[in-house]
Design a protein around this motif. Structure first.
Motif, mmCIF file in Angstrom:
data_model
loop_
_atom_site.group_PDB
_atom_site.id
_atom_site.type_symbol
_atom_site.label_atom_id
_atom_site.label_comp_id
_atom_site.label_asym_id
_atom_site.label_seq_id
_atom_site.Cartn_x
_atom_site.Cartn_y
_atom_site.Cartn_z
ATOM 1 N N SER A 13 -6.549 -2.998 0.711
ATOM 2 C CA SER A 13 -7.482 -2.480 -0.285
ATOM 3 C C SER A 13 -7.530 -0.958 -0.250
ATOM 4 O O SER A 13 -7.544 -0.302 -1.304
ATOM 5 C CB SER A 13 -8.875 -3.056 -0.062
ATOM 6 N N GLN A 14 -7.552 -0.394 0.942
ATOM 7 C CA GLN A 14 -7.575 1.066 1.061
ATOM 8 C C GLN A 14 -6.303 1.677 0.479
ATOM 9 O O GLN A 14 -6.353 2.699 -0.209
ATOM 10 C CB GLN A 14 -7.747 1.470 2.516
ATOM 11 N N MET A 15 -5.158 1.064 0.740
ATOM 12 C CA MET A 15 -3.900 1.576 0.214
ATOM 13 C C MET A 15 -3.858 1.434 -1.306
ATOM 14 O O MET A 15 -3.394 2.333 -2.011
ATOM 15 C CB MET A 15 -2.719 0.856 0.867
ATOM 16 N N ILE A 16 -4.364 0.317 -1.822
ATOM 17 C CA ILE A 16 -4.435 0.125 -3.274
ATOM 18 C C ILE A 16 -5.297 1.210 -3.902
ATOM 19 O O ILE A 16 -4.904 1.824 -4.901
ATOM 20 C CB ILE A 16 -4.966 -1.283 -3.622
ATOM 21 N N ASP A 17 -6.457 1.460 -3.335
ATOM 22 C CA ASP A 17 -7.345 2.493 -3.881
ATOM 23 C C ASP A 17 -6.637 3.850 -3.914
ATOM 24 O O ASP A 17 -6.721 4.575 -4.905
ATOM 25 C CB ASP A 17 -8.626 2.608 -3.054
ATOM 26 N N ARG A 18 -5.933 4.179 -2.850
ATOM 27 C CA ARG A 18 -5.230 5.462 -2.773
ATOM 28 C C ARG A 18 -4.126 5.542 -3.821
ATOM 29 O O ARG A 18 -4.009 6.534 -4.538
ATOM 30 C CB ARG A 18 -4.655 5.656 -1.369
ATOM 31 N N LEU A 19 -3.320 4.486 -3.922
ATOM 32 C CA LEU A 19 -2.194 4.504 -4.840
ATOM 33 C C LEU A 19 -2.630 4.413 -6.307
ATOM 34 O O LEU A 19 -1.949 4.928 -7.189
ATOM 35 C CB LEU A 19 -1.208 3.382 -4.507
ATOM 36 N N GLN A 20 -3.752 3.770 -6.584
ATOM 37 C CA GLN A 20 -4.246 3.693 -7.960
ATOM 38 C C GLN A 20 -4.530 5.090 -8.506
ATOM 39 O O GLN A 20 -4.327 5.341 -9.686
ATOM 40 C CB GLN A 20 -5.513 2.851 -8.048
ATOM 41 N N ALA A 33 5.016 4.719 -6.848
ATOM 42 C CA ALA A 33 4.729 5.948 -6.104
ATOM 43 C C ALA A 33 5.865 6.329 -5.155
ATOM 44 O O ALA A 33 5.791 7.358 -4.492
ATOM 45 C CB ALA A 33 3.438 5.780 -5.306
ATOM 46 N N GLY A 34 6.900 5.486 -5.075
ATOM 47 C CA GLY A 34 8.013 5.772 -4.177
ATOM 48 C C GLY A 34 7.647 5.593 -2.712
ATOM 49 O O GLY A 34 8.181 6.284 -1.842
ATOM 50 N N GLU A 35 6.731 4.666 -2.436
ATOM 51 C CA GLU A 35 6.287 4.411 -1.062
ATOM 52 C C GLU A 35 6.664 3.006 -0.636
ATOM 53 O O GLU A 35 6.971 2.147 -1.459
ATOM 54 C CB GLU A 35 4.772 4.577 -0.934
ATOM 55 N N GLU A 36 6.619 2.786 0.651
ATOM 56 C CA GLU A 36 6.856 1.474 1.240
ATOM 57 C C GLU A 36 5.522 0.833 1.585
ATOM 58 O O GLU A 36 4.561 1.521 1.922
ATOM 59 C CB GLU A 36 7.688 1.605 2.518
ATOM 60 N N VAL A 37 5.480 -0.483 1.545
ATOM 61 C CA VAL A 37 4.290 -1.228 1.964
ATOM 62 C C VAL A 37 4.517 -1.673 3.406
ATOM 63 O O VAL A 37 5.483 -2.386 3.688
ATOM 64 C CB VAL A 37 4.047 -2.461 1.062
ATOM 65 N N PRO A 38 3.664 -1.238 4.326
ATOM 66 C CA PRO A 38 3.824 -1.638 5.728
ATOM 67 C C PRO A 38 3.690 -3.153 5.907
ATOM 68 O O PRO A 38 3.037 -3.829 5.113
ATOM 69 C CB PRO A 38 2.680 -0.927 6.448
ATOM 70 N N LEU A 75 -0.035 -4.297 -4.695
ATOM 71 C CA LEU A 75 0.268 -3.154 -3.840
ATOM 72 C C LEU A 75 1.753 -2.794 -3.914
ATOM 73 O O LEU A 75 2.113 -1.625 -3.991
ATOM 74 C CB LEU A 75 -0.147 -3.471 -2.403
ATOM 75 N N ARG A 76 2.611 -3.793 -3.930
ATOM 76 C CA ARG A 76 4.056 -3.522 -4.037
ATOM 77 C C ARG A 76 4.395 -2.843 -5.358
ATOM 78 O O ARG A 76 5.240 -1.946 -5.407
ATOM 79 C CB ARG A 76 4.843 -4.813 -3.866
ATOM 80 N N THR A 77 3.736 -3.252 -6.428
ATOM 81 C CA THR A 77 3.960 -2.615 -7.727
ATOM 82 C C THR A 77 3.540 -1.148 -7.678
ATOM 83 O O THR A 77 4.292 -0.259 -8.087
ATOM 84 C CB THR A 77 3.182 -3.347 -8.839
ATOM 85 N N LEU A 78 2.341 -0.881 -7.172
ATOM 86 C CA LEU A 78 1.858 0.496 -7.083
ATOM 87 C C LEU A 78 2.733 1.331 -6.160
ATOM 88 O O LEU A 78 3.045 2.491 -6.468
ATOM 89 C CB LEU A 78 0.411 0.518 -6.590
ATOM 90 N N ALA A 79 3.121 0.754 -5.024
ATOM 91 C CA ALA A 79 3.940 1.491 -4.059
ATOM 92 C C ALA A 79 5.309 1.822 -4.652
ATOM 93 O O ALA A 79 5.825 2.930 -4.462
ATOM 94 C CB ALA A 79 4.093 0.680 -2.775
ATOM 95 N N ARG A 80 5.883 0.885 -5.368
ATOM 96 C CA ARG A 80 7.185 1.130 -5.996
ATOM 97 C C ARG A 80 7.079 2.297 -6.977
ATOM 98 O O ARG A 80 7.924 3.186 -6.999
ATOM 99 C CB ARG A 80 7.673 -0.134 -6.701
#
Length: 79
Positions: A49-56, A35-40, A28-33
């Motif tokens: 899992s929901q955030m991973i699906d969205r960022l993928q 996408a320029g997003e932070e991981v809560p 998730l941290r890799t995907l968020a980085r």
């Protein structure tokens, strides 16, 4: 014999409210980085899992791939 879809809706996961796993958070941290997003903080397995699906869907490394195809697809899923 009838095959069942092994993917459950995250709301139906018995362990969905448990803290996110290390592999989930790492991916998730890799995907968020990318996408320029932070991981809560304090994500549950289901939320991660929901955030991973969205960022993928937004990541150039995974966009357009089906579940099970591609790097890290199993890391984002919890039973």
């Amino acid at each position: 014999m009838t095959e069942q879809n092994p993917d459950k809706d995250v709301e139906d996961w018995a362990t969905g409210e448990e803290p996110a796993t290390g592999p989930q958070l790492s991916y998730l941290r890799t995907l968020a980085r990318e996408a320029g997003e932070e991981v809560p903080e304090n994500l549950t397995k289901a939320q991660a899992s929901q955030m991973i699906d969205r960022l993928q869907g937004r990541s150039p490394r995974t966009a357009g791939r089906k579940d099970g195809d591609g790097e890290g697809s199993e890391e984002g899923r919890a039973p």
